[in-house]
Design a protein around this motif. Structure first.
Motif, PDB file in Angstrom:
ATOM      1  N   HIS A 260       1.021  35.837 -21.736  1.00 18.84           N
ATOM      2  CA  HIS A 260       0.522  35.124 -22.916  1.00 18.84           C
ATOM      3  C   HIS A 260       1.143  35.658 -24.193  1.00 18.84           C
ATOM      4  CE1 HIS A 260      -2.627  34.006 -20.019  1.00 18.84           C
ATOM      5  NE2 HIS A 260      -2.652  32.897 -20.718  1.00 18.84           N
ATOM      6  N   CYS A 261       1.780  36.845 -24.089  1.00 23.41           N
ATOM      7  CA  CYS A 261       2.391  37.433 -25.282  1.00 23.41           C
ATOM      8  C   CYS A 261       3.900  37.523 -25.106  1.00 23.41           C
ATOM      9  CB  CYS A 261       1.816  38.821 -25.543  1.00 23.41           C
ATOM     10  SG  CYS A 261       0.050  38.755 -25.849  1.00 23.41           S
TER      11      CYS A 261
ATOM     12  N   GLU B 242      -0.958  25.326 -22.135  1.00 26.31           N
ATOM     13  CA  GLU B 242      -1.025  26.704 -22.574  1.00 26.31           C
ATOM     14  C   GLU B 242       0.420  27.178 -22.723  1.00 26.31           C
ATOM     15  OE1 GLU B 242      -3.999  30.194 -20.992  1.00 26.31           O
ATOM     16  OE2 GLU B 242      -3.089  28.837 -19.594  1.00 26.31           O
TER      17      GLU B 242
ATOM     18  N   LEU C 229       3.118  29.922 -22.442  1.00 22.02           N
ATOM     19  CA  LEU C 229       3.352  31.234 -21.839  1.00 22.02           C
ATOM     20  C   LEU C 229       4.796  31.654 -22.111  1.00 22.02           C
ATOM     21  CD1 LEU C 229       1.588  30.768 -18.368  1.00 22.02           C
ATOM     22  CD2 LEU C 229       0.669  31.859 -20.416  1.00 22.02           C
TER      23      LEU C 229
END
Lengths: 336, 188
Positions: free
Chosen positions: A58-59, A82, A84
């Motif tokens: 996620h980072c 989302e 990623l």
């Protein structure tokens, strides 16, 4: 003209018929497999634990000059995806393991870097990364030398500080020279008429264009300028200059490994992430989620350790005496 | 012309550098693991032939050059200029001595050459790899000397002088490799 047309079509078909083939000869892939086995044996003999961490995160990496590839993760159409990021190195996740008490660890993982493609670059490549508790950068250099000479025997190994290299080859103190002096020195050696306000750009240009080609055999360059500390500790050298506890290994002019006496100070870690993000903003680069869980891990307490990342594909290149990644990667970017 | 960013550079790309049209001979991506990426390019100046290396930083951009290579037929020399014709458009182009350079030694009427145009003006002429030219002057041939080595100078119809075997006679057609300027064989 008729026969000629037929010939051209036939040769075009031959080229297309061969596009499915790997770029590297199968013999080279066998040599590659032997290197992977040697690496695993090296760490098994030293009781270093093999780990795996997520490739998708996620980072993103904070480093302004490393670009993460973005991936869209979604459950179904119409619902927002989302975002990623493919890892550019397993460093953040491995440090979270270290803080959680893993002890000595290593990993061989695919890492991804957007836009990097060339003779010695492929957007995905295999990185060997390992961490040793209680070692500093100097001690870890010896272990890197042991690994590399286990794989490539009879390789002469030398150690030189960044300042010694610049002073010896260019008569410049890389820590104290002004940007103008560095830029002038570049202009004396390289046709690179662009402007850049960042001292590090000129240091990197001198390093990659002028000095690296002069490094024969295996040479560890250590004690980098503090501005290039990345995630290394900063200390003072004998002449009172701030230097990073960071080293790089070059073999016959090719950058092979990059290691640090790791930063364990959470506040300083948070400060460096923010500084990277600000530099990204100044350069007009995308602002991406910073790995704040690394800061939390350091707050919880990461043991004093040294860590290093080594390009496995380039190591295989050395064992085979070839100078193009195409010779050691089954399917390069263009054919993947 | 369009501008190209350094991450679009590739071999064969034609760009303007310091006011001159140049061709990219080799493009290499250079990047330290940490630190800014560079693109190191081997360039050939299409006007002077000079080859050198220049380094660009990422996102630096350069202007494209309006350069084209066309197959053209050589027509004639008027004492100052060499005249060529594009066989598709019948358009004619005049090249000066600077553009023609050493190629002038190999130009025979109606032979095809590659003409490089920059902004529609010829800047270089590449003759075919092999040309067939007549010997206009050489020492008399030595009979029965076909197997032995040895050579002598011969002047060809274009004015070029090449080394030829001793058995070659005045008036013969010879096949010449223009890249080396060497005799290959008698023409059939």
């Amino acid at each position: 003209m008729h026969w000629r047309g037929v010939l051209e079509i036939t040769s075009l078909n031959n080229i297309q018929d061969n596009l499915w083939r790997p770029g590297a000869p199968i013999d080279h892939l066998r040599a590659r497999a032997r290197v992977l086995a040697q690496i695993r044996r090296f760490f098994a003999d030293r009781d270093v634990l093999e780990v795996e961490t997520p490739v998708l995160s996620h980072c993103a990496v904070s480093d302004p000059f490393i670009d993460s590839l973005e991936v869209s993760f979604g459950f179904q159409p119409g619902i927002e995806d989302e975002r990623l990021y493919l890892q550019t190195s397993p460093e953040y996740a491995m440090k979270r393991l270290l803080a959680a008490g893993s002890g000595d660890i290593y990993q061989m993982a695919k890492v991804f870097r957007n836009g990097e493609s060339g003779r010695r670059h492929n957007p995905e490549f295999t990185m060997l990364e390992w961490y040793r508790l209680g070692l500093n950068d100097r001690q870890l250099m010896d272990e890197v030398a042991a690994l590399v000479t286990a794989v490539v025997p009879a390789l002469p190994v030398r150690y030189l500080s960044y300042a010694e290299l610049f002073e010896r080859e260019l008569g410049l103190d890389p820590h104290r020279a002004t940007r103008t002096q560095l830029q002038q020195c570049c202009r004396d050696h390289v046709d690179a008429p662009f402007d850049d306000d960042d001292r590090d750009t000129w240091l990197n240009l001198l390093m990659s264009h002028v000095l690296e080609p002069r490094l024969q055999g295996a040479v560890f360059i250590h004690s980098y300028p503090a501005s290039m500390a990345a995630l290394a500790q900063v200390r003072e050298d004998e002449q009172g200059r701030q230097v990073a506890a960071r080293f790089e290994l070059f073999v016959d002019g090719v950058e092979l490994a990059n290691g640090y006496h790791e930063l364990t100070d959470a506040a300083e870690q948070a400060r460096r992430l923010d500084a990277d993000q600000q530099q990204r903003a100044a350069l007009g680069l995308p602002q991406r989620p910073l790995e704040t869980r690394l800061v939390r891990a350091l707050e919880a307490g990461m043991p004093d350790c040294a860590g290093v990342a080594l390009g496995v594909d380039r190591l295989v290149m050395l064992t085979l005496g070839v100078d193009n990644l195409e010779q050691v990667i089954s399917f390069m970017h263009a054919h993947a | 012309m369009a501008n190209y960013s350094s991450n679009q550079f590739k071999n064969g790309m034609k760009v303007m550098i310091d006011g001159d049209p140049c061709s990219m001979v080799d493009v290499e991506f250079v990047k330290p693991g940490k630190g800014q990426a560079f693109t190191r390019v081997r360039l050939r100046n299409l006007l002077t032939g000079r080859i050198w290396e220049r380094t660009f930083k990422s996102n630096e951009s350069v202007e494209g050059a309006d350069v084209m290579d066309l197959d053209m037929e050589y027509l004639y020399n008027d004492g100052e200029m060499w005249h060529f014709m594009d066989p598709n458009s019948f358009e004619q182009f005049a090249a000066d001595a600077n553009a023609v350079g050493d190629a002038s030694k190999w130009l025979k009427e109606q032979d095809k050459s590659i003409i490089t145009l920059w902004n529609n003006n010829p800047i270089s002429v590449t003759p075919p790899n092999f040309v067939e030219l007549e010997v206009v002057e050489t020492d008399p041939g030595l009979k029965g000397d076909t197997a032995q080595g040895g050579s002598k100078p011969a002047i060809l119809s274009t004015g070029a002088t090449v080394r030829v075997p001793l058995f070659i006679e005045q008036g013969e057609m010879l096949r010449i490799d223009t890249r080396t300027g060497e005799y290959v064989s008698r023409a059939n």
